[in-house]
Structures are given as C-alpha cells and as structure tokens.
Design a protein around this motif. Structure first.
Motif, mmCIF file in Angstrom:
data_model
loop_
_atom_site.group_PDB
_atom_site.id
_atom_site.type_symbol
_atom_site.label_atom_id
_atom_site.label_comp_id
_atom_site.label_asym_id
_atom_site.label_seq_id
_atom_site.Cartn_x
_atom_site.Cartn_y
_atom_site.Cartn_z
ATOM 1 N N PHE A 107 -25.451 -61.314 -16.597
ATOM 2 C CA PHE A 107 -25.431 -61.953 -15.054
ATOM 3 C C PHE A 107 -26.854 -61.603 -14.493
ATOM 4 N N LYS A 108 -27.272 -60.691 -14.874
ATOM 5 C CA LYS A 108 -28.692 -60.310 -14.324
ATOM 6 C C LYS A 108 -29.691 -61.179 -14.822
ATOM 7 N N ALA A 109 -29.601 -61.813 -15.835
ATOM 8 C CA ALA A 109 -30.537 -62.891 -16.487
ATOM 9 C C ALA A 109 -30.560 -64.078 -15.829
ATOM 10 N N MET A 149 -27.506 -68.357 -16.911
ATOM 11 C CA MET A 149 -28.411 -68.913 -17.873
ATOM 12 C C MET A 149 -29.802 -68.095 -17.860
ATOM 13 N N ARG A 150 -30.317 -67.553 -18.820
ATOM 14 C CA ARG A 150 -31.657 -66.913 -18.700
ATOM 15 C C ARG A 150 -32.811 -67.761 -18.525
ATOM 16 N N PRO A 151 -33.660 -67.180 -18.211
ATOM 17 C CA PRO A 151 -34.970 -67.896 -17.974
ATOM 18 C C PRO A 151 -35.444 -68.625 -19.617
ATOM 19 N N PRO A 152 -36.213 -69.835 -19.363
ATOM 20 C CA PRO A 152 -36.676 -70.314 -20.837
ATOM 21 C C PRO A 152 -37.717 -69.262 -21.017
ATOM 22 N N SER A 153 -37.701 -69.217 -22.482
ATOM 23 C CA SER A 153 -38.733 -68.210 -23.162
ATOM 24 C C SER A 153 -40.012 -68.754 -23.639
ATOM 25 N N SER A 154 -40.312 -70.067 -23.195
ATOM 26 C CA SER A 154 -41.602 -70.527 -23.467
ATOM 27 C C SER A 154 -42.284 -70.624 -22.131
ATOM 28 N N ILE A 155 -43.337 -69.753 -21.933
ATOM 29 C CA ILE A 155 -43.903 -69.444 -20.617
ATOM 30 C C ILE A 155 -45.391 -69.515 -20.812
ATOM 31 N N ARG A 156 -46.460 -70.210 -19.812
ATOM 32 C CA ARG A 156 -47.718 -70.047 -20.119
ATOM 33 C C ARG A 156 -48.283 -68.603 -19.855
ATOM 34 N N LYS A 157 -47.788 -67.645 -19.090
ATOM 35 C CA LYS A 157 -48.240 -66.309 -18.915
ATOM 36 C C LYS A 157 -48.283 -65.884 -20.461
ATOM 37 N N PRO A 158 -49.659 -65.165 -20.743
ATOM 38 C CA PRO A 158 -49.760 -64.773 -21.904
ATOM 39 C C PRO A 158 -48.740 -63.543 -22.340
ATOM 40 N N GLN A 159 -48.074 -63.719 -23.514
ATOM 41 C CA GLN A 159 -47.326 -62.609 -24.177
ATOM 42 C C GLN A 159 -47.792 -62.108 -25.377
ATOM 43 N N ARG A 160 -47.372 -60.921 -25.893
ATOM 44 C CA ARG A 160 -47.617 -60.561 -27.103
ATOM 45 C C ARG A 160 -46.644 -60.630 -28.244
ATOM 46 N N SER A 161 -47.378 -61.304 -29.574
ATOM 47 C CA SER A 161 -46.264 -61.404 -30.395
ATOM 48 C C SER A 161 -47.073 -60.907 -31.820
ATOM 49 N N PHE A 162 -46.713 -61.746 -32.832
ATOM 50 C CA PHE A 162 -47.492 -60.933 -34.112
ATOM 51 C C PHE A 162 -47.384 -62.174 -35.122
ATOM 52 N N ASP A 163 -48.114 -62.379 -36.118
ATOM 53 C CA ASP A 163 -48.271 -63.315 -37.070
ATOM 54 C C ASP A 163 -47.136 -62.964 -38.173
ATOM 55 N N ILE A 164 -46.182 -63.825 -38.502
ATOM 56 C CA ILE A 164 -45.108 -63.360 -39.302
ATOM 57 C C ILE A 164 -45.704 -63.283 -40.962
#
Lengths: 335, 335, 335, 335
Positions: free
Chosen positions: D221-223, C266-281
């Motif tokens: 699996f690395k995830a 299972m991958r790590p959850p995508s929602s994190i507090r650490k700042p990430q860059r994205s964009f306004d759609i």
C-alpha cells in the motif's frame, strides 16, 4: 490429471493394494439425498461374479467421509473411500520385474522411473472403477428424467455370452466384449461445438475406463460407408424427433433430443494363465509368464455399470453447465 | 468450452460468414521459428479441391496477430486470424428457418434460443477447421522426432476413392470416409491412467472435428472379438517394441513407445442437393429442402490434415506436461 | 495462462507494437445485446488524458470478429480486436538491451530466453488492459442488478489528485495511486470456501492488472489490529444486512449480501524521464537511462475502469456458476 | 472449486465434525521421499497452543491413503486423511439457527439452502487448514533451493504478541494479526503476465486461508504514495539483484530473482465469549450469543505455517509449469 468435469468434477485416487481407493466429487448441488445404501446396487453390478470371474472379494463398502449431513448433500465436496482388504500382494512379486504383455506394466515402469506400485497393477488397477461407479451413483441422482442403460451385447463376437466366457476361462485365456449404451429423455443442446462436443466428452470418459479401445456413436463406423441421403436422420415431426438415429442423438456436438446411443469395445484382460513370453526389466533377459492371480476372463461383463457411470458423470456436468448458460432454454426430449 | 489443452492450450472462435475466424494458442514455448509460410502446406491440404468439392474459395491467408517477433515465437499467446471473404450468405436465407436433416441447425436453434448465426452454419461451420489446422502447424513444430501421418483409406466403403466421390456428387448426394492415422517415434509414457488417458485425449480432440462419429485404437472394435492370447502384443525385445500393435501404441492410458495408431469414421456431409423433407421451425409446417449452396460431397477427403492437427495438439500438450512431471524420464521410441 | 474464469472465460493476447491486441470471451450466454458502441464509454475512461498522460493516441476501435449476430450475442465465443496504429517503436530501440528498473524487462528477457518483443513492453504492455476493459463491458451486461463503481481516492498519498500528478510529471517523475471499488446489490453466496473464495478470485483478477501491488477487503490491514468485538459486523436485521462492513461483504469466502468493498494500491509507472542507472544485458556494463517515450505519470488515473472490468469478469463468472449449482437459492441483496 | 493448481493440483474436502478431512494432491512427480513423519513439524506448528488457544486437541495423524509406495511418491495422486476425533458437536446446537456475526454461518445457510453441516463450522472450519498444511509439506519437497519462511509480526497492532493475546483472551475477546512471508533463492521468471501473475496466484492461495483480508507485495500500500524514482528498485549488478525490494520480488507478474516478499492481514476470530446480538434464522427474532466452544483468541498465531504451505503450493506448481515451457531457461537466484 485424475480429474474430470467443469462444474460437477470427479477426482479419483488409490492403488489396488494400498490403504484405500477413493473419489472426491466437487460441484454437486446441496440437498440431494445420499446414503451408503444408494451405492449398493451399482457396486454389486460392478463386483460381478459368474463364469470366469476373479475370486478377489472386496466388500466394497463405500465410506462417505464428507459432503453429506443428515442424509443430504451439503454442497461441499463429497469424498467416498473404499478400503482394500482382500489383498494377496505376493501374487505380484514376480510381476514386479516382468511386465505382462498387453498390460500397462512396462509403460508405467518407464513413465514413473521405477517408482510405481506394482502390486495388483497399483493405480492402474480396474479396482479404481469402483470409484467411478460411486461417482456415477451421485451423478445419476442429478440427471433425471434422463435414464441411462448399458449392456453387454457380445463377448468374443458371440451372443451366447456366458458360454463363450466359460469356454475361454477353461482354456486359461480371456475374451473381449462389446457394450452398448443408451440414454433416454435427453434434453436438446447439451455439449458444445468443437472441443467440448458431446461425443468428445463421452468418449473422453469412456476411454478413462481401463480396457476400452473403441467408441462409436449411432451408425459409427458404418457412417463412413453411407451416403448423406441414407445417413441424414429424417425428422419425424417438428419436435425434432427423427425416424432413424444414425447420428446417435448428436448433431454438431450437441444433443438433439433423441436417445444418446453409442457402443464401446473392450479388449480381453491382459492377465491370462496361458504362458506368454516377456522379459526381466532389470536384465533384459527373456522370461515366461503364466499369471495365476485372481483375474477375470471377461472384464467386459462387469463394465456396463461403469459405462453408465461415466456417461452419467458427463451428463450431470453438462446439465449444470447448461443451467449456467441457458436460463430460459427449452429443454424437451423428443425420445 | 472452445478451448483444449493443459499447457499448450488452443482456443478457437469465429463464424463461417462473420468477420473472421481465428485461433489463440497459449502455452507455446518461446524461440520456435514461425512465419506465415509455415501454414501454407497444411492449409492447402485442408482446402481440398478435386471431384465433388465445394466451389467456395477462401484465400486462407493466416494473419498472425501476436506472439511472434522477428520470426520466432515469444512465449506469449499466438493469435492467428483468417478473414472471411468469399461469402454468399443469401444461399442460407431459406435455411434460417428450415433445419437441414443431419445438421446441427435444429439443436443449435434450440440451444441458443434462436440467436445463432445461421449463415454458412455459423460457428458450427467446417470452416473453423482452418483454425485447428493452424494450431496443428504450431503443434507439429513441438513434437519432433514424433511424426504424424493421416490418410483417407476409403470413401463410401470403397478404395477407388476419387471415383466413388465423383459418382456420388453426380447424383446430388454425399459420402462418408474412413481415415487412418499413425504417429511414429513415440516416447514412452505420454498420457495418464484414467481421465487423461492418451485414448481419452486423442478421442476428445478427434470428436472436435465436425462429422467424426467413431474412433478406434489399434485393433479397435475387433478387440471385442479377440482372446487375450491373441490380442496381447508380444514384446519383440527389451526395448518394449512389440511384434503386433493391437493396442494401438497405448497400454493403461500411456503411450508404450510403439506407433500410436488409430482410425476414425467421418459421416457423409448433411448438405445434399437431393430433396429431403424438413419443417419450418416457426410454424412446424413441412417443407422440402434441396440444398444448392457450395458443399463438399465428401468432407473426409479434406480431413486427414485436420486429424493430424488434432493429434499434434494433443501430443504437444502431453510432451510439455511430461517435461513438467518427469525430468529424468527415459523417453525412447521403439518404433 | 492468459485465461481466467470457469464458465465466463476471458483470454487475452497481443503486444503493444504488434498487429493487434485482443480478447476472446467464451461462455457468454446467447441473446445479450452487444455492439461496438457499447464499448465506447469504458474505453474512453481507460484512454485517459489530462495532466501527465501519455501522448500515444490509439483510436481504440473495438473490432468484433465473432460471437455477435444482428446485434445480439450468439452464445459462441466473442472475439474483439484492437489494431495497433500509433506506434513509435524506435523509442524502444535502446530499451531492447537495457532493462528499465522497476519494469518487467529484465525478468521477461530471462524468462523467454531473449525472444520477447521488447517494443512498447510487448505483451507486458498496459495496452492489453483495453482487452480487459472490453471483456468487462460484456461482463457488466450479465451482472445487473449488481452495479460496480471504482474511483481513484489518492495519488501519491494526496487527495488533490490532479495537482499531485501535474507536479510529479513536471519533475520527470511518476506517482502511485489508491483505488477503491464497491459493488452494490450483491446476491448472497457467490464464491466458495477456500480456493475459490470471492477474495481469492477478485484478488486474482486485480493482480492481473499491471502495477497493482496490494489488495484489501473491507477493513483490510486494519483488521489485523482489531478485536473480534469491534470487527464482527453486527446484523442490522434478519435480512443479513450489517451495521458496519469490516468484512467487505464477504464471510467465509462467500458474498454476504452487503456491498463488496475493497481497495487496491497501484505503484508508480516505472518509465520516467529522470535518469536511472541500469546495465546492458549483453555486456553487463552499466548504462544510464532517461526514458523519453510516451508514458503516463500516474497510470492509476486510468485504472478505475480496469478495476471495474476485472471485478465484473469475476462476478459474471460466479453468477453463472451459482446458477448451475443453486437452482432454487434465494438470492437477495441486503445492500 | 475446492481445487487449485495447473500441474501440481491440490483438492481439499471434509467437515470439522464429519468423518475426516483430507487432501488429494495430483501432479506430484514420482520418486520424492515421503512418509508420515514428514508432516509432523508443520502440523505441530499449525496445532498451536499457548495463550488463548483452543482446547480442541486433535492428534492430527496424517493417514496416507495412496500415491506412496516403499517411502517414495509413485506419481499417482496422493491422498492424505485426518480423522476427526475430539468432537463436541453439542457446543454447536444453538448455532444451528443463530448465525455468528462475522462468520460464514449466515451466507452459507443461504447459499446451500439450509443443507450445510453447521457443526464446528462444517466445511468452513479452520480445521481444513490441516489439509493445506499437508499439501504444503509435499510442495516444500519440490521447491528447493527455494526456502519459504513466514512469521507473525504483530497481533492487534502490538509486537508483544503473547501478552496482547493473553489480555484479549482474558476479556473474552479475540484479536487479529499481521503475518510476513519471504521466499529466498527464487528463480527468475515464475508466473505469467496478466491472469496468472505471481501476485495473482499467491494472493489467490492466501485468500483461501480463512480469515485473511488483505495482501500486499513488497512496498504494498505504500507504493500508492511513492514516486517512480523512489519505488523503482535499482539494479545492484547485472545479475538482476536489486538494492531495494519495493516490488516484492515481482515485476510484470514474473519473479525477478530477488526474494518474494509479502504481508497478509488476518482478522480476529469471529467466535468470542463476549455477548453479541444476532437472530434466529427460522423466526427472524433477535437472539444474544455468547460463544463458549473451544476457539482461539488469535488464529493468526497458528497461521504462519499455513501461509508457508499456500506459498509452497503456488511455487511448486509454477516450477513444474516453468519446466514444461522453458527447457533451457537460466534459473538463477540473485537473492
């Protein structure tokens, strides 16, 4: 989709003048005795003959490709082929661009953007009912003690059926027919309320047979004119057997243990020698058609065995579903 | 299964006297406007009233649980609930062990090994048609320019319909009805040859409506009595429009651009006040039934909107399948 | 489709911040004891808690709407609802137009033409796994003597799992996990060769769980490095029991009577507090995201019971199919 | 079931030493150019050859039975047969009663009550992958601009692949392999959340290929060992293109426009010359096996084209579903 069934699943393919037509039957239990000879009787009934019958004579030899080993089903998909031999595609050259009134020609041309195989009706040919009959032969092995019987009751509204057909054929015309079907020794509880009611599944299968335009169970259209006190089938005893069978053996979508009983109407074949007006789909210009190919005057004559096959396919599937869902169900016929 | 459809897929659940009945609609495109008010008109038509009508009065408020956001469908499954409120389960205490003639009681008891919910017919109740109607409301939003209309033609074989019902209800009896349905502005090519013929799918959906016992397309049973030269619908012009519509708008399983046209027969309701003989399923002993619950004398009166809904469900699904398979198909109505 | 299964068929619906989420289970045999309490244990396992867990606290009361009467399944569809209460949609206002890296936001926006419900992930929310768990509770009642057990083996590659999660959560980050699953007392012969292989069906169900990115059976990826003489599981005796279980209990798509054994990542959850860059759609302009909603640092902690549920759903269905197709099959476990 | 797909639906049948194997493809749009030559390249890739390869040499001539007319698909089901010619069933006489370790022999014997066709593995034979490849050839015609490419990365954990196989074959042993697959020019939004996630469907199809035991998407699996801040693929720009592809091109079950990217592990073939211990299923007595039939030392060598075919089948179906549900969807690749 060209497939039907949830566990016992039947898929058909092929065109009238292509290489072969065929059927794949998935979900047939292992250990059922099956050989080429098993198909002979029902295929012969479908092949027909007699007054007003087509002169196309296919040998209809079922070629079992898979799913049978040492005379028994293996549990793997059963594929059966029928090669096409007695083909006279030139009969259809003119029909490529001039749709027959009452036939799928026009709608198929539009649906498939002109890529359909027009020869002999292509995939829309009644020849594919040989595949249905073959699947029915396998299904009939799974349903005993249920026994299905269908028969032609009337042709053109007349009970002197052969005579009615002969007359019509002599006039270059065709004629419809009325077919009745009964299944005896039905267990109680086949089918589901609502979407997979026994009526839903049987009618679905019936209308897969080219030319059928109406289906009624038990009292059928008469039911619309009846009162509850007349229509309700009184119980004969605590087994669930009823004194009448206006319900056609089905209540609330479930078989009730009495005979499954229904009728279907088959329209007259659309291909007739009598001149009809049509048009050329390339130009839109009017054209006259007089169809000289090999066609039946009364396709309903050959249909009872197809009606039986379609019924058997439905019942075989429902019996397998029933086995899955109702391990300790009491399954007794009252018929 | 209690589900139907290949892309636009409808599943229904619930019992007459349980917590709620409901429907889940999967495969509805995003962006369709949908709110509670959209359901009002069709639900009111189904609710009925008038002579001989049940006095059960459910508010029938559709509770949208999912699949709609800010007044538009999201593309995710749409779930709609109808809570059950106006319940008088005590009316059914006696029916727990004494099956009504003509009703699913007996077959359901046997099928489910005695675990069915008998109150108000349980899952077999006509109340679930509210779920069908709700799905039909969504389906009707997908099918324009197709327009579907169904109506009651006769009750008990009579055209003075209200009077016929009043008489019957006064006698503690019930009565069947005949419903006609037409869909206009049909595209050409909906349906498949064989198993998913348009007739197969429409009849499948019709027989999911409790009480329907017969379906005929176009000339229907009359087709069995006709000759090809009469039955074949002559083309009016190169658009495919025909002068008559004996085929009911379907050739070879495909819509032909003319109106889809069919009739269904609905049997009289099985629950009547008039005394009927039955038996106790625990002891097998005879018992007399006189059913005093709240029941319609002519359920067919409320059925046209259900017939429309079932038709719309089929057509919405076929239109989506068509879009998948025929990107550049010409889809013109000739109606 | 949001449905799965051939006989035992599960459909889910709902959005994180909508009215309710729910599940409909069709094809469950009648007579199975089922009540609200049966769901408590598995729902509590899913709810989680502990280090780095979301603070959203739904009561998760399963509201059975249909299919159960007097404490037993009736054979009709079982609908279970979970109402949404503890909602803070305002947390998601900004996310409406700024897709989270690693999340479905962007693809869903494009897929549904902007009509998706963005609040709490809408239909894509992990909250819908409560519906899966509920279906698993019912499925687990059908499969004994089979017993399924799943557990978290590692988080972020570490076996001191709680500590690993605490550290990660403290850093405003999230972490993946490795889950193992075993099913004991397996019968021989569940599954099909090819399309419905047991691996196909189990993996299909596993990848329905949000966040799973890999599945391996038995030796799994190690099998690619092994030789036949090592990999082939030697028979321990004539019961079919093997000395090793590199095949994970499956040969040729069929269960072989040894334990079904597999692992998922299972991958790590995508929602994190650490700042990430994205964009306004709407504008395409860059934007920075620091997600403050209530999110788990390691969703894998809550996943074992979901993995069990998905496995149970597959096995319940296959056991019913097996019953349909193999009446006299010898079904013995060798485990 | 031996069928897969919702609109583009593939059914396979046949046994290794039966009359023929074959495939039926339903739901293929009309007007696609298709002829026998189209199959040559992919079938040649599957046929293999080289070090350690089987010496069975089937001509693998695809016999199109239906669904093609004048070089174009007609919209009707396409049936393709491969006749079996180069058969040496006597090689399998001993295996009838002595199950090969690591093979389906034992489970199939128990599942089908002894009625299976044991010759050449019967329906469980890798020969049926020719049918998958044939369906893949048709599917590949529907998916452009998507382009799929699969390749063998390692055999037995080594990158000098031919040498690794040669060594193993020389020792009478077999060896596994690791295959990577990429699909470029992916549209955004293929797949569904939950049950029909793109991962669910691709893995379902992968595990239909005999011998595959593991599937991972993107980081796989690395995830499980990564943190969200590492794993989340940062957007490169507003097109949705990402700088990394840990997600394998899938978020929330939907394609995100980046390359679909996954790996599968294939176990070593079970049939080896090296002696192995087994038992006689009639008597339970121990028996030694040294398998001298014609078998590959590394079936993974021939598998990339099968992996491509299975992927193409999934994508073709999803593209048709997408067309049905999202008429105005923007479908741009970012790859």
């Amino acid at each position: 989709m060209n497939s039907f069934g949830r566990i016992f699943r039947v898929s058909i393919f092929g065109e009238s003048h292509g290489q072969a037509i065929g059927v794949v039957i998935d979900g047939c239990p292992a250990g059922i005795g099956l050989g080429g000879d098993d198909f002979a009787e029902d295929l012969a009934r479908r092949r027909g003959g007699g007054p007003g019958a087509t002169t196309r004579r296919e040998i209809d030899a079922p070629l079992i490709q898979s799913g049978v080993f040492e005379g028994k089903t293996t549990g793997s998909p059963i594929a059966v082929l029928f090669e096409n031999h007695d083909i006279r595609s030139e009969d259809y050259d003119r029909l490529r661009h001039v749709p027959r009134p009452g036939h799928a020609d026009f709608a198929a041309h539009r649906r498939y953007g002109g890529f359909r195989d027009h020869r002999g009706g292509g995939h829309f040919s009644g020849r594919l009912t040989a595949a249905l009959v073959a699947a029915g032969v396998v299904a009939k092995k799974l349903i005993p003690p249920i026994r299905i019987r269908a028969w032609l009751e009337q042709a053109g509204g007349r009970r002197d059926i052969e005579e009615a057909i002969r007359e019509t054929a002599g006039q270059g015309d065709s004629i419809g027919g009325l077919i009745a079907c009964q299944a005896e020794n039905m267990p109680i509880g086949l089918g589901e309320p609502f979407f997979d009611s026994l009526e839903s599944l049987v009618s679905h299968a019936m209308f897969a047979i080219p030319g059928i335009k109406a289906v009624e169970f038990g009292a059928g259209f008469k039911a619309a004119e009846m009162r509850g006190s007349e229509f309700n089938d009184a119980f004969a005893d605590a087994s669930g057997r009823t004194k009448t069978n206006h319900a056609g053996g089905i209540n609330g979508g479930l078989s009730n243990g009495n005979n499954l009983s229904f009728r279907v109407a088959m329209r007259p074949p659309s291909s007739i020698r009598k001149p009809q007006r049509s048009f050329d789909i390339r130009t839109g210009q009017e054209a006259e058609l007089s169809i000289d190919g090999r066609h039946d005057a009364c396709i309903a004559m050959r249909a009872p065995v197809i009606v039986e096959a379609a019924t058997a396919i439905v019942l075989a599937d429902l019996l397998l579903v029933e086995r899955a869902l109702r391990p300790s169900a009491e399954q007794e016929s009252v018929g």
